[in-house]
Design a protein around this motif. Structure first.
Motif, short mmCIF file in Angstrom:
data_model
loop_
_atom_site.label_atom_id
_atom_site.label_comp_id
_atom_site.label_asym_id
_atom_site.label_seq_id
_atom_site.Cartn_x
_atom_site.Cartn_y
_atom_site.Cartn_z
N GLY A 104 0.80 -1.23 0.00
CA GLY A 104 0.00 0.00 0.00
C GLY A 104 0.83 1.27 0.00
O GLY A 104 0.30 2.36 0.13
N GLY A 105 2.14 1.14 -0.12
CA GLY A 105 3.04 2.30 -0.11
C GLY A 105 4.12 2.13 0.94
O GLY A 105 3.97 1.36 1.89
N ASP A 106 5.19 2.86 0.77
CA ASP A 106 6.36 2.72 1.64
C ASP A 106 6.06 2.98 3.12
O ASP A 106 6.66 2.36 3.99
CB ASP A 106 7.49 3.64 1.19
CG ASP A 106 8.09 3.21 -0.14
OD1 ASP A 106 7.91 2.03 -0.52
OD2 ASP A 106 8.73 4.05 -0.81
N ALA A 107 5.15 3.88 3.42
CA ALA A 107 4.86 4.24 4.81
C ALA A 107 3.70 3.43 5.38
O ALA A 107 3.33 3.62 6.54
CB ALA A 107 4.55 5.73 4.91
N HIS A 108 3.13 2.53 4.59
CA HIS A 108 1.94 1.78 5.00
C HIS A 108 2.33 0.32 5.22
O HIS A 108 2.85 -0.34 4.31
CB HIS A 108 0.88 1.88 3.90
CG HIS A 108 -0.44 1.31 4.26
ND1 HIS A 108 -1.27 1.86 5.21
CD2 HIS A 108 -1.11 0.24 3.78
CE1 HIS A 108 -2.39 1.16 5.30
NE2 HIS A 108 -2.31 0.15 4.45
#
Length: 127
Positions: A104-108
């Motif tokens: 879901g993305g690098d920070a997720h």
């Protein structure tokens, strides 16, 4: 605390299979099975109810208009890793395995699972 969601009603084709799959997943995320019912209760009062309805027609398809997936929460990355390791034993198929845990993305940080009937669940490590 006011809950944001009152309940979810899952219409499933095979109740016995879905009960095992969803029961395992919901228990892992802290939901309690209600005695004598096909429902699971969260501490905030939200509940999930499961049934096979005679009004159902056609197969579930999360890519058609409607709800695409449900996102649940676990507290730690360790819990998420253990859930991932056990999920196939309980009927779930991992989605986006090549991008775990950041599909879901690098920070997720999340795990994406699909049930035998095609329901998608995203399990997110709490903020």
């Amino acid at each position: 605390m006011t809950r944001a969601l009152h309940h979810l009603d899952l219409w499933v084709d095979d109740v016995a299979t879905a009960e095992g799959e969803w029961g395992w997943l919901l228990a892992w995320c802290g939901w309690q099975r209600e005695e004598g019912k096909l429902s699971w209760l969260h501490d905030d009062g939200t509940y999930v109810f499961m049934e096979h309805s005679p009004d159902q027609h056609g197969d579930h398809d999360r890519l058609r208009p409607g709800i695409n997936h449900v996102a649940l929460v676990v507290e730690t990355r360790d819990e998420l890793d253990r859930m991932r390791a056990e999920s196939t034993e309980h009927g779930w198929h991992e989605m986006y395995a090549d991008r775990y845990p950041h599909a879901g993305g690098d920070a997720h940080v999340a795990l994406y699972l699909e049930s035998s009937e095609g329901f998608e669940v995203e399990v997110v490590v709490g903020e």
